[in-house]
Write a protein that holds these residues in place. Structure first.
Motif, short mmCIF file in Angstrom:
data_model
loop_
_atom_site.label_atom_id
_atom_site.label_comp_id
_atom_site.label_asym_id
_atom_site.label_seq_id
_atom_site.Cartn_x
_atom_site.Cartn_y
_atom_site.Cartn_z
N LEU A 180 0.83 -1.21 0.00
CA LEU A 180 0.00 0.00 0.00
C LEU A 180 0.87 1.26 0.00
O LEU A 180 0.54 2.25 -0.66
CB LEU A 180 -0.93 0.01 1.21
CG LEU A 180 -1.92 1.18 1.29
CD1 LEU A 180 -2.80 1.24 0.04
CD2 LEU A 180 -2.78 1.08 2.54
N HIS A 181 1.97 1.23 0.74
CA HIS A 181 2.86 2.39 0.76
C HIS A 181 3.40 2.69 -0.64
O HIS A 181 3.38 3.85 -1.09
CB HIS A 181 4.02 2.13 1.72
CG HIS A 181 5.12 3.15 1.61
ND1 HIS A 181 4.99 4.44 2.07
CD2 HIS A 181 6.37 3.07 1.04
CE1 HIS A 181 6.10 5.11 1.84
NE2 HIS A 181 6.95 4.32 1.21
N TYR A 182 3.85 1.66 -1.33
CA TYR A 182 4.42 1.90 -2.66
C TYR A 182 3.34 2.16 -3.70
O TYR A 182 3.62 2.77 -4.75
CB TYR A 182 5.32 0.74 -3.05
CG TYR A 182 6.66 0.80 -2.35
CD1 TYR A 182 7.62 1.73 -2.73
CD2 TYR A 182 6.93 -0.02 -1.26
CE1 TYR A 182 8.83 1.82 -2.07
CE2 TYR A 182 8.14 0.06 -0.60
CZ TYR A 182 9.09 0.98 -1.00
OH TYR A 182 10.29 1.09 -0.34
N ALA A 183 2.12 1.72 -3.43
CA ALA A 183 1.00 2.14 -4.28
C ALA A 183 0.78 3.64 -4.15
O ALA A 183 0.53 4.34 -5.13
CB ALA A 183 -0.26 1.36 -3.92
N HIS A 184 0.87 4.13 -2.90
CA HIS A 184 0.75 5.57 -2.65
C HIS A 184 1.88 6.32 -3.34
O HIS A 184 1.66 7.40 -3.92
CB HIS A 184 0.78 5.82 -1.14
CG HIS A 184 0.37 7.20 -0.76
ND1 HIS A 184 0.43 7.65 0.55
CD2 HIS A 184 -0.08 8.25 -1.50
CE1 HIS A 184 0.01 8.90 0.58
NE2 HIS A 184 -0.29 9.29 -0.64
N VAL A 185 3.09 5.77 -3.28
CA VAL A 185 4.22 6.40 -3.98
C VAL A 185 3.94 6.45 -5.47
O VAL A 185 4.23 7.47 -6.14
CB VAL A 185 5.51 5.62 -3.69
CG1 VAL A 185 6.66 6.13 -4.57
CG2 VAL A 185 5.90 5.73 -2.22
N GLY A 186 3.37 5.39 -6.01
CA GLY A 186 3.02 5.38 -7.44
C GLY A 186 2.01 6.45 -7.79
O GLY A 186 2.09 7.06 -8.86
N LEU A 187 1.05 6.70 -6.90
CA LEU A 187 0.07 7.76 -7.14
C LEU A 187 0.74 9.13 -7.14
O LEU A 187 0.46 9.97 -8.00
CB LEU A 187 -1.02 7.70 -6.06
CG LEU A 187 -2.05 8.83 -6.05
CD1 LEU A 187 -2.78 8.92 -7.38
CD2 LEU A 187 -3.03 8.65 -4.91
N VAL A 197 -1.42 -2.04 -9.63
CA VAL A 197 -0.97 -3.40 -9.31
C VAL A 197 -0.78 -3.57 -7.80
O VAL A 197 -1.26 -4.54 -7.20
CB VAL A 197 0.34 -3.72 -10.06
CG1 VAL A 197 0.94 -5.03 -9.54
CG2 VAL A 197 0.09 -3.82 -11.55
N LEU A 198 -0.11 -2.60 -7.16
CA LEU A 198 0.18 -2.74 -5.74
C LEU A 198 -1.07 -2.51 -4.88
O LEU A 198 -1.22 -3.15 -3.83
CB LEU A 198 1.29 -1.77 -5.34
CG LEU A 198 2.66 -2.10 -5.93
CD1 LEU A 198 3.70 -1.11 -5.45
CD2 LEU A 198 3.08 -3.52 -5.59
N LEU A 199 -1.96 -1.62 -5.31
CA LEU A 199 -3.21 -1.45 -4.57
C LEU A 199 -4.06 -2.71 -4.69
O LEU A 199 -4.67 -3.16 -3.71
CB LEU A 199 -3.97 -0.23 -5.10
CG LEU A 199 -5.31 0.08 -4.40
CD1 LEU A 199 -5.12 0.26 -2.90
CD2 LEU A 199 -5.95 1.33 -5.02
N GLY A 200 -4.10 -3.30 -5.89
CA GLY A 200 -4.81 -4.56 -6.06
C GLY A 200 -4.21 -5.67 -5.23
O GLY A 200 -4.94 -6.49 -4.64
N ALA A 201 -2.88 -5.69 -5.13
CA ALA A 201 -2.21 -6.70 -4.31
C ALA A 201 -2.57 -6.52 -2.83
O ALA A 201 -2.76 -7.50 -2.09
CB ALA A 201 -0.70 -6.61 -4.51
N THR A 202 -2.69 -5.27 -2.39
CA THR A 202 -3.06 -5.00 -1.00
C THR A 202 -4.46 -5.53 -0.71
O THR A 202 -4.72 -6.12 0.35
CB THR A 202 -3.00 -3.50 -0.71
OG1 THR A 202 -1.72 -2.99 -1.08
CG2 THR A 202 -3.26 -3.22 0.76
N ILE A 203 -5.37 -5.33 -1.64
CA ILE A 203 -6.74 -5.83 -1.47
C ILE A 203 -6.75 -7.35 -1.40
O ILE A 203 -7.43 -7.95 -0.54
CB ILE A 203 -7.63 -5.34 -2.62
CG1 ILE A 203 -7.78 -3.81 -2.57
CG2 ILE A 203 -8.99 -6.01 -2.59
CD1 ILE A 203 -8.47 -3.21 -3.77
N VAL A 204 -5.99 -8.00 -2.27
CA VAL A 204 -5.92 -9.46 -2.25
C VAL A 204 -5.36 -9.96 -0.92
O VAL A 204 -5.88 -10.92 -0.33
CB VAL A 204 -5.06 -9.96 -3.43
CG1 VAL A 204 -4.80 -11.47 -3.30
CG2 VAL A 204 -5.74 -9.67 -4.75
#
Length: 299
Positions: A180-187, A197-204
């Motif tokens: 989730l942290h690196y998804a935020h960095v991607g945003l 991809v990383l936000l979806g991985a967090t949900i999974v």
């Protein structure tokens, strides 16, 4: 004379969602209480159906309220001051959640360090031990309940080990914080693929955690005899892990909503507080689990 311009502050119309949410929480509380009583006493009733009705109504409330919030945000009705209000509100909400879990951790601390030693005769209370529970041994986890002491004198339950599913779930939640942290960095860096991809991985990972916790509960009930009525150990175990599981479930739903909004391109690197708030909540839930894993499973 220069006319002073005041920043607008959007005030929404009256909403029915808070009332619906209150009714949903009431049904969940009543349904959960009756369901537990019916389960422990092997009786049939309407506890389970009331509980499910409460969850269904809560889901309806969340869907409607989220939709209204998203529509207001995308319509440009919010101002910078309202954004600051949202941040303050989220901080106070997380603080209230800290106090919520602090109450249960406090109950666990009181039982383990004060009540059980006192019942075992500590602090010159030997007479109390003889009167209230003769032969009681102050150990944790407390596996022998008063009912066991009266009947067989042997424990009818076993402790949940920290290895196995609890350890796997700990690794899963810690990994979800990283994704989730690196998804935020991607945003923030406009890297859409990394974000999605990383936000979806967090949900999974969140869904896997909830699924494994259900498996852990089945193992506790069927194999260990560990139930909600298994004395103070069973009470504290299921209340702490159960409420945390509810928070993970809600956090996963929030992340799903954020995934849909990211898919539609609702957020920008400078304007994405909804994503940030969901991230705060998820990291808070992860920290609570680390504390829970240490104090409930290991110690």
């Amino acid at each position: 004379m220069v006319e002073e311009k005041h920043e607008k502050y959007y005030v929404p119309d009256q909403s029915i969602w808070p009332i619906i949410g209150a009714v949903a929480l009431f049904l969940i509380a009543v349904g959960a209480g009756n369901f537990v009583i019916e389960t422990t006493r092997d009786k049939s009733g309407y506890g389970f159906y009331t509980l499910m009705a409460g969850f269904a109504l809560l889901l309806i409330m969340l869907t409607g309220w989220f939709k209204n919030q998203i529509d207001e945000s995308m319509s440009g009705l919010y101002s910078a001051q309202l954004g600051r209000s949202y941040r303050q509100g989220m901080v106070w909400f997380i603080f209230s959640e800290v106090m919520f879990f602090a109450a249960f951790f406090g109950a666990l601390f009181y039982a383990r360090t004060i009540s059980i030693p006192w019942l075992g005769g500590a602090s010159n209370n030997a007479s109390t031990n003889e009167v209230l529970w003769n032969g009681f041994e102050a150990t944790w986890p407390l596996l022998i309940t008063p009912a066991d002491a009266i009947t067989t004198g042997e424990a009818s339950t076993k402790a949940m080990p920290w290895t196995g599913l609890p350890l796997i779930n700990t690794a899963i939640l810690l990994a979800s914080s990283v994704t989730l942290h690196y998804a935020h960095v991607g945003l923030e860096k406009v890297k859409r693929t990394q974000l999605m991809v990383l936000l979806g991985a967090t949900i999974v990972l969140g869904c896997i955690f909830v699924f494994l916790q259900v498996q852990e509960y089945v193992h506790a009930y069927v194999d260990l005899g560990l139930k909600l009525d298994s004395g103070v150990y069973g009470n504290t175990f299921f209340l702490l892990t159960g409420f945390h599981g509810m928070h993970v479930t809600l956090g996963t739903i929030i992340l799903m909503v954020l995934f849909g909004r990211c898919w539609k391109g609702h957020f920008t690197p400078k304007d994405h507080f909804a994503f940030q708030a969901g991230s705060w909540y998820w990291h808070f839930v992860d920290v609570v689990w680390v504390m829970l894993f240490f104090f409930v499973y290991i110690l």
